[in-house]
Design a protein around this motif. Structure first.
Motif, short mmCIF file in Angstrom:
data_model
loop_
_atom_site.label_atom_id
_atom_site.label_comp_id
_atom_site.label_asym_id
_atom_site.label_seq_id
_atom_site.Cartn_x
_atom_site.Cartn_y
_atom_site.Cartn_z
N GLY A 337 47.21 -37.69 -33.74
CA GLY A 337 45.93 -37.54 -33.06
C GLY A 337 45.52 -38.80 -32.32
O GLY A 337 45.89 -39.91 -32.71
N LEU A 338 44.77 -38.61 -31.25
CA LEU A 338 44.27 -39.74 -30.47
C LEU A 338 42.78 -39.51 -30.20
O LEU A 338 42.39 -38.45 -29.71
N ILE A 339 41.96 -40.51 -30.54
CA ILE A 339 40.53 -40.43 -30.27
C ILE A 339 40.21 -41.35 -29.10
O ILE A 339 40.56 -42.53 -29.10
N ILE A 340 39.55 -40.79 -28.08
CA ILE A 340 39.14 -41.54 -26.89
C ILE A 340 37.63 -41.66 -26.91
O ILE A 340 36.92 -40.65 -27.02
N LYS A 341 37.11 -42.87 -26.80
CA LYS A 341 35.67 -43.09 -26.79
C LYS A 341 35.24 -43.40 -25.36
O LYS A 341 35.58 -44.43 -24.81
N GLY A 342 34.52 -42.45 -24.75
CA GLY A 342 34.08 -42.65 -23.38
C GLY A 342 34.76 -41.69 -22.42
O GLY A 342 35.21 -40.61 -22.80
N TRP A 343 34.87 -42.11 -21.15
CA TRP A 343 35.37 -41.24 -20.09
C TRP A 343 36.89 -41.05 -20.18
O TRP A 343 37.62 -41.97 -20.56
N THR A 344 37.34 -39.84 -19.85
CA THR A 344 38.78 -39.57 -19.75
C THR A 344 39.04 -38.71 -18.52
O THR A 344 38.17 -37.98 -18.06
N PRO A 345 40.26 -38.77 -17.98
CA PRO A 345 40.60 -37.95 -16.81
C PRO A 345 40.92 -36.51 -17.23
O PRO A 345 42.08 -36.14 -17.40
N GLN A 346 39.87 -35.71 -17.41
CA GLN A 346 40.03 -34.38 -18.01
C GLN A 346 41.02 -33.50 -17.26
O GLN A 346 41.85 -32.82 -17.88
N VAL A 347 40.93 -33.48 -15.93
CA VAL A 347 41.83 -32.62 -15.14
C VAL A 347 43.29 -33.01 -15.38
O VAL A 347 44.15 -32.14 -15.57
N ASP A 348 43.57 -34.30 -15.39
CA ASP A 348 44.94 -34.77 -15.59
C ASP A 348 45.43 -34.43 -17.00
O ASP A 348 46.59 -34.06 -17.19
N ILE A 349 44.54 -34.55 -17.98
CA ILE A 349 44.91 -34.23 -19.36
C ILE A 349 45.23 -32.74 -19.47
O ILE A 349 46.27 -32.35 -20.02
N LEU A 350 44.33 -31.88 -18.97
CA LEU A 350 44.54 -30.44 -19.08
C LEU A 350 45.82 -29.99 -18.38
O LEU A 350 46.46 -29.02 -18.81
N ASN A 351 46.20 -30.69 -17.32
CA ASN A 351 47.41 -30.30 -16.59
C ASN A 351 48.68 -30.92 -17.15
O ASN A 351 49.76 -30.68 -16.62
N HIS A 352 48.56 -31.69 -18.22
CA HIS A 352 49.76 -32.26 -18.85
C HIS A 352 50.49 -31.17 -19.62
O HIS A 352 49.87 -30.32 -20.28
N ASN A 353 51.80 -31.19 -19.56
CA ASN A 353 52.63 -30.16 -20.18
C ASN A 353 52.42 -30.03 -21.68
O ASN A 353 52.61 -28.96 -22.26
N ALA A 354 51.97 -31.12 -22.33
CA ALA A 354 51.82 -31.10 -23.79
C ALA A 354 50.58 -30.33 -24.24
O ALA A 354 50.49 -29.92 -25.40
N ILE A 355 49.61 -30.16 -23.36
CA ILE A 355 48.34 -29.53 -23.75
C ILE A 355 48.49 -28.02 -23.80
O ILE A 355 48.93 -27.38 -22.85
N GLY A 356 48.07 -27.44 -24.95
CA GLY A 356 48.18 -26.00 -25.14
C GLY A 356 46.88 -25.31 -25.49
O GLY A 356 46.82 -24.08 -25.58
N GLY A 357 45.82 -26.10 -25.67
CA GLY A 357 44.52 -25.51 -26.01
C GLY A 357 43.41 -26.50 -25.73
O GLY A 357 43.63 -27.71 -25.66
N PHE A 358 42.20 -25.99 -25.56
CA PHE A 358 41.05 -26.80 -25.20
C PHE A 358 39.87 -26.33 -26.04
O PHE A 358 39.32 -25.25 -25.82
N LEU A 359 39.48 -27.12 -27.05
CA LEU A 359 38.27 -26.85 -27.83
C LEU A 359 37.08 -27.33 -27.00
O LEU A 359 36.89 -28.53 -26.81
N SER A 360 36.28 -26.38 -26.49
CA SER A 360 35.33 -26.68 -25.42
C SER A 360 33.98 -26.03 -25.66
O SER A 360 33.87 -25.00 -26.33
#
Length: 469
Positions: A337-360
């Motif tokens: 697991g990785l915890i990010i505190k603050g802003w992240t590039p959401q679009v780039d993360i969601l489009n990464h091949n490793a991502i399979g779900g989004f708790l939103s």
């Protein structure tokens, strides 16, 4: 697009539009992305903005230095807003009402600016929260366009609530029989702006009149697409009594790729971490939007749920939330697991091949970004339009799995962990459904696609309307 009007509008006779975004993260960026598209079609745009929001425009102004300009007006003071607050992110959702009311005071300045401008805009396109601009447009005898940053489904519902505001006030549940699929919502699931309405409050009178004024607009423009909300877009046309309802999304950001390089720890750092996982779709992305701050109990429940699920994850935590992360949690999950505190590039993360779900939280922008990336959503709606978005996603188009709901709800961490584990590890139908919807979204914005055609049709009809005046 060139005008053949006998009145000279600009030095080049180029179609000129005033764009007025509402200063909240989920509102301002989509309208800026639309102005980018319009500039690419040859339009000239002036963006009405207040001083502290001006930096948000930087990527757009750098991309279109000659075709996009600004009209910078001071933010009108309001007794419920501290000095210096010009954006909802600085105050939270409670600031929507006073900010809407405050910005209405710009009317005289804007009209005077139009009258003194040698080549004034020929139309106004404004955020759905700023419906009083439709009255400004009428006074200026130009078309007003309502840009909706939520979906067509929630807009259908909200229009019904406005029409029947006294009938529906404080009901245990509301059945919208005149809307496709006859949706049913409990009181706490209704849009926040409706639930918090205060009849005798002068600010609320401005807000509700403003929303009603949207129906005076010449056209509606939605950041949506026919493949996702076709039946509700058609209902809007029927309800309004005209065909000028345009779905031109999903709009993509011009600035997302540039922002990653600004902060390597939040940007490329998380992408490098995701590169470690070779299994496609094995990582869950967890983020609840730019405004909602969770309680200590909610943070603890999410942490334990993630730990129980044994799923790999990236969790974006706001600075205000980070003190509530349980002691030792980060050490225990450090291998997955990785915890990010603050802003992240959401679009780039969601489009990464490793991502399979989004708790939103199911905000509309996050919803469209997830669809565009082909990522299944685990839905936890909390406020605003999120319950309606979740119903659309979970029940109607089946792109999401419901997890829990409510802004004060503390989910059972073991149940949360079970749902996460099952959804991420099994071949649930939502995974395949969202991949199909992704293709529909991509087709919509391609040349010849429904959103591409409708954006061009909007410009063509607007030019024709202006030439007739």
């Amino acid at each position: 697009m060139h005008s053949t009007s006998s009145t000279k509008i600009s030095p080049t006779n180029t179609l000129h539009i005033l764009a007025f975004p509402f200063p909240a993260q989920g509102h301002i960026l989509p309208l800026l992305n639309l102005t980018h598209k319009l500039a690419l079609l040859g339009l000239k745009i002036t963006i009405l903005i207040t001083p502290k929001n001006l930096p948000i425009l930087d990527p757009l102004l750098l991309t279109h230095p000659s075709s996009i300009q600004t009209l910078i007006l001071p933010f009108p003071p309001h007794p419920k807003l501290s000095s210096g607050i010009e954006n909802v992110k600085d105050i939270g959702n409670s600031g929507n009402t006073p900010i809407i009311a405050s910005l209405s005071k710009l009317e005289n300045q804007v009209i005077q600016w139009f009258k003194s401008h040698p080549y004034p805009p020929q139309a106004i396109i404004s955020d759905v929260f700023l419906g009083y601009t439709q009255i400004w447009a009428q006074k200026l005898n130009i078309p007003g366009i309502c840009f909706v940053t939520s979906g067509a489904f929630v807009t259908c519902l909200f229009d019904q609530l406005l029409i029947n505001i006294n009938k529906f006030k404080n009901p245990s549940c509301v059945h919208f029989e005149n809307i496709p699929r006859s949706p049913l919502f409990h009181e706490k699931q209704l849009p926040s702006l409706y639930r918090k309405y205060k009849k005798d409050d002068p600010d609320w009178k401005i807000v509700m009149n403003s929303f009603a004024d949207n129906n005076k607009s010449w056209a509606y423009v939605f950041n949506s697409f026919d493949g996702l909300e076709g039946e509700f877009l058609d209902h809007m046309k029927k309800d309004l009594g005209h065909e000028r309802v345009f779905s031109i999304g999903p709009l993509s950001s011009i600035s997302e790729s540039k922002r990653v390089s600004l902060d390597s720890s939040a940007g490329s750092g998380v992408l490098q971490w995701l590169d470690k996982w070779q299994d496609a779709g094995c990582v869950l992305y967890v983020c609840f939007g730019s405004q909602k701050v969770l309680t200590k109990q909610q943070i603890e429940a999410v942490a334990l749920g993630l730990e129980q699920s044994m799923t790999r994850f990236v969790w974006v935590v706001k600075e205000q939330d980070s003190p509530w992360i349980p002691n030792g949690f980060e050490d225990r999950i450090s291998d997955r697991g990785l915890i990010i505190k603050g802003w992240t590039p959401q679009v780039d993360i969601l489009n990464h091949n490793a991502i399979g779900g989004f708790l939103s939280h199911c905000g509309w922008n996050s919803t469209l970004e997830s669809i565009r990336a082909g990522v299944m959503i685990l839905a936890w709606p909390m406020e605003a339009d999120q319950f309606q978005n979740a119903k659309l996603l979970v029940e109607y188009v089946k792109l999401a799995v419901g997890v829990c709901e409510g802004e004060d709800t503390v989910p059972d961490p073991y149940e949360l962990g079970r749902i996460i584990k099952e959804s991420m590890s099994e071949n649930v139908p939502q995974k395949e459904n969202v991949k199909v919807m992704k293709q529909k979204a991509l087709e919509a914005v391609k040349e010849g696609g429904s959103s591409f055609i409708q954006l061009n049709e909007l410009v063509k009809m607007l030019a024709s309307k202006i030439n007739m005046n």
